[in-house]
Design an enzyme around this catalytic site. Structure first.
Site, PDB file in Angstrom:
ATOM      1  N   TYR A  45     -12.271 -13.501  30.928  1.00 33.44           N
ATOM      2  CA  TYR A  45     -11.091 -12.688  31.388  1.00 33.44           C
ATOM      3  C   TYR A  45      -9.715 -13.580  31.021  1.00 33.44           C
ATOM      4  O   TYR A  45      -9.783 -14.514  30.371  1.00 33.44           O
ATOM      5  CB  TYR A  45     -11.123 -12.122  32.797  1.00 33.44           C
ATOM      6  CG  TYR A  45     -12.006 -11.281  33.263  1.00 33.44           C
ATOM      7  CD1 TYR A  45     -12.104  -9.783  32.838  1.00 33.44           C
ATOM      8  CD2 TYR A  45     -13.498 -11.654  33.393  1.00 33.44           C
ATOM      9  CE1 TYR A  45     -13.115  -8.918  32.976  1.00 33.44           C
ATOM     10  CE2 TYR A  45     -14.508 -10.711  33.620  1.00 33.44           C
ATOM     11  CZ  TYR A  45     -14.345  -9.478  33.321  1.00 33.44           C
ATOM     12  OH  TYR A  45     -15.422  -8.614  33.444  1.00 33.44           O
ATOM     13  N   ARG A  52     -25.191 -11.092  44.017  1.00 32.69           N
ATOM     14  CA  ARG A  52     -26.249  -9.813  44.047  1.00 32.69           C
ATOM     15  C   ARG A  52     -27.217  -9.865  45.424  1.00 32.69           C
ATOM     16  O   ARG A  52     -27.401  -8.800  45.924  1.00 32.69           O
ATOM     17  CB  ARG A  52     -27.291 -10.226  42.911  1.00 32.69           C
ATOM     18  CG  ARG A  52     -26.357  -9.605  41.690  1.00 32.69           C
ATOM     19  CD  ARG A  52     -27.359 -10.030  40.256  1.00 32.69           C
ATOM     20  NE  ARG A  52     -27.040 -11.558  40.101  1.00 32.69           N
ATOM     21  CZ  ARG A  52     -27.699 -12.146  39.052  1.00 32.69           C
ATOM     22  NH1 ARG A  52     -28.262 -11.232  38.046  1.00 32.69           N
ATOM     23  NH2 ARG A  52     -27.651 -13.338  38.753  1.00 32.69           N
ATOM     24  N   GLN A  54      -9.951 -11.389  45.233  1.00 33.50           N
ATOM     25  CA  GLN A  54      -9.855 -12.105  43.436  1.00 33.50           C
ATOM     26  C   GLN A  54      -8.895 -11.295  42.660  1.00 33.50           C
ATOM     27  O   GLN A  54      -9.031 -10.182  42.421  1.00 33.50           O
ATOM     28  CB  GLN A  54     -11.440 -11.985  42.998  1.00 33.50           C
ATOM     29  CG  GLN A  54     -11.460 -13.140  41.708  1.00 33.50           C
ATOM     30  CD  GLN A  54     -12.726 -12.772  41.045  1.00 33.50           C
ATOM     31  OE1 GLN A  54     -13.031 -11.431  40.756  1.00 33.50           O
ATOM     32  NE2 GLN A  54     -13.465 -13.758  40.769  1.00 33.50           N
ATOM     33  N   CYS A  57     -28.046  -3.469  39.898  1.00 30.22           N
ATOM     34  CA  CYS A  57     -26.603  -3.485  40.523  1.00 30.22           C
ATOM     35  C   CYS A  57     -25.436  -3.465  39.445  1.00 30.22           C
ATOM     36  O   CYS A  57     -24.245  -2.860  39.382  1.00 30.22           O
ATOM     37  CB  CYS A  57     -26.353  -4.165  41.551  1.00 30.22           C
ATOM     38  SG  CYS A  57     -26.688  -6.004  41.050  1.00 30.22           S
ATOM     39  N   CYS A 109     -32.816  -7.902  39.320  1.00 33.22           N
ATOM     40  CA  CYS A 109     -33.147  -6.966  38.650  1.00 33.22           C
ATOM     41  C   CYS A 109     -32.234  -6.717  37.723  1.00 33.22           C
ATOM     42  O   CYS A 109     -32.416  -5.726  36.837  1.00 33.22           O
ATOM     43  CB  CYS A 109     -34.159  -5.758  39.167  1.00 33.22           C
ATOM     44  SG  CYS A 109     -32.824  -4.916  40.231  1.00 33.22           S
TER      45      CYS A 109
HETATM   46  C1  LIG Z   1     -22.274  -6.095  39.902  1.00 29.83           C
HETATM   47  C2  LIG Z   1     -21.559  -7.207  39.662  1.00 29.83           C
HETATM   48  C3  LIG Z   1     -20.351  -7.598  39.605  1.00 29.83           C
HETATM   49  C4  LIG Z   1     -19.464  -8.552  39.512  1.00 29.83           C
HETATM   50  N1  LIG Z   1     -18.332  -8.735  39.723  1.00 29.83           N
HETATM   51  C5  LIG Z   1     -17.647  -9.704  39.591  1.00 29.83           C
HETATM   52  C6  LIG Z   1     -16.303  -9.792  39.683  1.00 29.83           C
HETATM   53  O1  LIG Z   1     -15.758  -8.896  39.914  1.00 29.83           O
HETATM   54  N2  LIG Z   1     -15.753 -11.090  39.540  1.00 29.83           N
HETATM   55  C7  LIG Z   1     -16.462 -12.269  39.483  1.00 29.83           C
HETATM   56  O2  LIG Z   1     -15.889 -13.436  39.268  1.00 29.83           O
HETATM   57  N3  LIG Z   1     -17.782 -12.224  39.057  1.00 29.83           N
HETATM   58  C8  LIG Z   1     -18.369 -10.816  39.409  1.00 29.83           C
HETATM   59  N4  LIG Z   1     -19.583 -11.054  39.215  1.00 29.83           N
HETATM   60  C9  LIG Z   1     -20.345 -12.307  39.055  1.00 29.83           C
HETATM   61  C10 LIG Z   1     -20.800 -12.783  40.474  1.00 29.83           C
HETATM   62  O3  LIG Z   1     -20.003 -13.103  41.214  1.00 29.83           O
HETATM   63  C11 LIG Z   1     -21.740 -14.038  40.300  1.00 29.83           C
HETATM   64  O4  LIG Z   1     -20.992 -14.860  39.802  1.00 29.83           O
HETATM   65  C12 LIG Z   1     -23.037 -13.998  39.521  1.00 29.83           C
HETATM   66  O5  LIG Z   1     -23.612 -12.395  39.787  1.00 29.83           O
HETATM   67  C13 LIG Z   1     -24.268 -14.847  39.615  1.00 29.83           C
HETATM   68  O6  LIG Z   1     -24.369 -14.900  41.093  1.00 29.83           O
HETATM   69  P1  LIG Z   1     -25.738 -14.314  41.795  1.00 29.83           P
HETATM   70  O7  LIG Z   1     -26.895 -14.771  40.899  1.00 29.83           O
HETATM   71  O8  LIG Z   1     -25.608 -14.624  43.096  1.00 29.83           O
HETATM   72  O9  LIG Z   1     -25.630 -12.626  41.699  1.00 29.83           O
HETATM   73  C14 LIG Z   1     -20.366  -9.553  39.288  1.00 29.83           C
HETATM   74  C15 LIG Z   1     -21.696  -9.616  39.413  1.00 29.83           C
HETATM   75  C16 LIG Z   1     -22.295  -8.492  39.609  1.00 29.83           C
HETATM   76  C17 LIG Z   1     -23.927  -8.358  39.625  1.00 29.83           C
END
Ligand SMILES: Cc1cc2nc3c(=O)[nH]c(=O)nc-3n(C[C@H](O)[C@H](O)[C@H](O)COP(=O)(O)O)c2cc1C
Length: 378
Positions: A169, A321, A100, A348, A345
């Site tokens: 971003y 997550r 990415q 992370c 939660c």
């Molecule tokens: C610790 C953390 C770091 C993340 N870093 C990025 C990232 O570098 N780039 C990005 O597009 N989204 C990032 N996200 C967002 C996730 O890609 C995702 O879109 C979001 O957590 C929702 O999905 P989930 O419910 O499966 O966690 C991050 C999320 C978390 C929790």
């Protein structure tokens, strides 16, 4: 359906549950990735993930959003990335790795970037430093930096790159009328605001060649007043599809929007709230035609993921997550575990230092044994 392969431009991934980009916070002061990152990707690949997006890697030092984020801003960074890709390939040939690419724009770490840049000098809520409006020359340098970063990713052995055009971003800032107030060729009308993204895509194709898959993660909506609307995102998706983007991952929100719309909203989603950007992704899929479109955000149960693919017409889903709690999530779901163990939660997200599942580290969560005993037959 979740375990059917998907063609992503020149690349085929083995299933339709992508690891959504997750900043791992393991890089050194120069953005150099090392052993801890290799171990994270190896665990995901060993656990059956076939489509792994890295955490965001910054394409210029001026776009660094945290001191321990990984970078891809010069040729010296190709070798450490190549070691990681090589290790994953040797052990798990089925894994496809996408880097990415990001520039933070106004969303950068102050200690790394004292003078942030943005399409317009629109302050970021909560930040004491106002960004400076980019010059035309800086815009051109950024486009070229994304293209050179993609070329480096290809040289390091990556199968593809994902452009981070979501979450406020830099690319998302250009797309958003809330942040982009320019009146020159890069702002005002929607076609001008999306020009930065499209120029990056074109330049990458020229510089990195046809073998590298290029995908995008973009907001369906910004959820702020005067922000990007779904109707406009559909137009952008149509334009991206016409330019040959290989896949679109739909997310949403920029800083300033309500927490309840944020991509990292807290608390286990109720079944009906799983996949919270599904409505936007369905509309974007309609606009993008044959281009694969998926959604990230809150997917937890196999049943809901499959329903999004079969009933709603999405091509893939993406999760972040849940893969921290269970790096072998794909194998677990394949073996019939009905849902991810993640308790959402946000430990992370809030923690500092290398990424980990804080609920497991603190003893609040124990994932079920693998394969889950009480799971229905696959
Ligand atoms: C610790 C953390 C770091 C993340 N870093 C990025 C990232 O570098 N780039 C990005 O597009 N989204 C990032 N996200 C967002 C996730 O890609 C995702 O879109 C979001 O957590 C929702 O999905 P989930 O419910 O499966 O966690 C991050 C999320 C978390 C929790």
């Amino acid at each position: 359906m979740l375990f059917r392969p998907l063609r992503v431009g020149p690349v085929t991934v083995g299933d339709r549950l992508a690891r959504s980009a997750t900043a791992e916070r393991t890089a050194d002061d120069d953005g150099r990735p090392g052993e801890p990152l290799r171990e994270i990707y190896l665990a995901l690949a060993r656990g059956g993930a076939t489509w792994i997006n890295t955490g965001c890697a910054y394409v210029l030092p001026s776009g660094r959003s945290a001191p321990n984020h990984a970078g891809i801003y010069n040729d010296d960074l190709v070798a450490p990335w190549a070691l990681i890709v090589g290790a994953v390939r040797r052990e798990t040939p089925a894994a496809r790795l996408f880097m990415q690419l990001v520039h933070g724009g106004r969303q950068v770490a102050r200690q790394c970037v004292p003078e942030p840049i943005a399409p317009s000098a629109v302050p970021l809520a909560g930040s004491p430093v106002n960004p400076r409006e980019m010059t035309g020359r800086e815009i051109e340098e950024c486009i070229e930096a994304f293209a050179q970063a993609a070329r480096r990713a290809r040289e390091a052995g990556f199968d593809g790159v994902q452009l981070h055009a979501a979450h406020g971003y830099l690319i998302s800032q250009f797309l958003s009328p809330h942040v982009n107030r320019r009146t020159d060729a890069w702002g005002s009308a929607p076609e001008r605001r999306r020009r930065f993204l499209l120029e990056i895509l074109r330049r990458i194709r020229r510089v990195a060649g046809p073998d590298l898959a290029v995908t995008v993660k973009m907001n369906g909506e910004d959820f702020v007043p005067d922000g990007l609307t779904l109707a406009e995102s559909c137009e952008t998706a149509r334009a991206l599809a016409a330019e040959g983007i290989d896949a679109i991952e739909v997310s949403g929100w920029i800083i300033g929007g309500p927490e309840r719309q944020s991509p990292v909203r807290k608390g286990p989603p109720q079944p009906a709230e799983e996949g919270y950007y599904l409505p936007q992704a369905v509309e974007i899929k309609r606009a993008a035609g044959m281009t694969p479109v998926g959604a990230c955000g809150g997917w937890r149960s196999l049943e809901r993921m499959n329903r999004a693919l079969v009933g709603e017409g999405l091509d893939f889903v993406a999760a972040s997550r849940p893969f921290l709690a269970e790096p072998d999530l794909v194998n677990r779901l394949r073996a019939g575990q009905p849902r991810a163990a993640c308790v959402t939660c946000n430990g992370c997200f809030a923690a500092r230092g290398a990424i980990r599942c804080v609920a497991i580290a603190e003893g609040r969560l124990t994932p079920p044994p693998f394969p889950a005993k009480d799971a229905p037959a696959p």
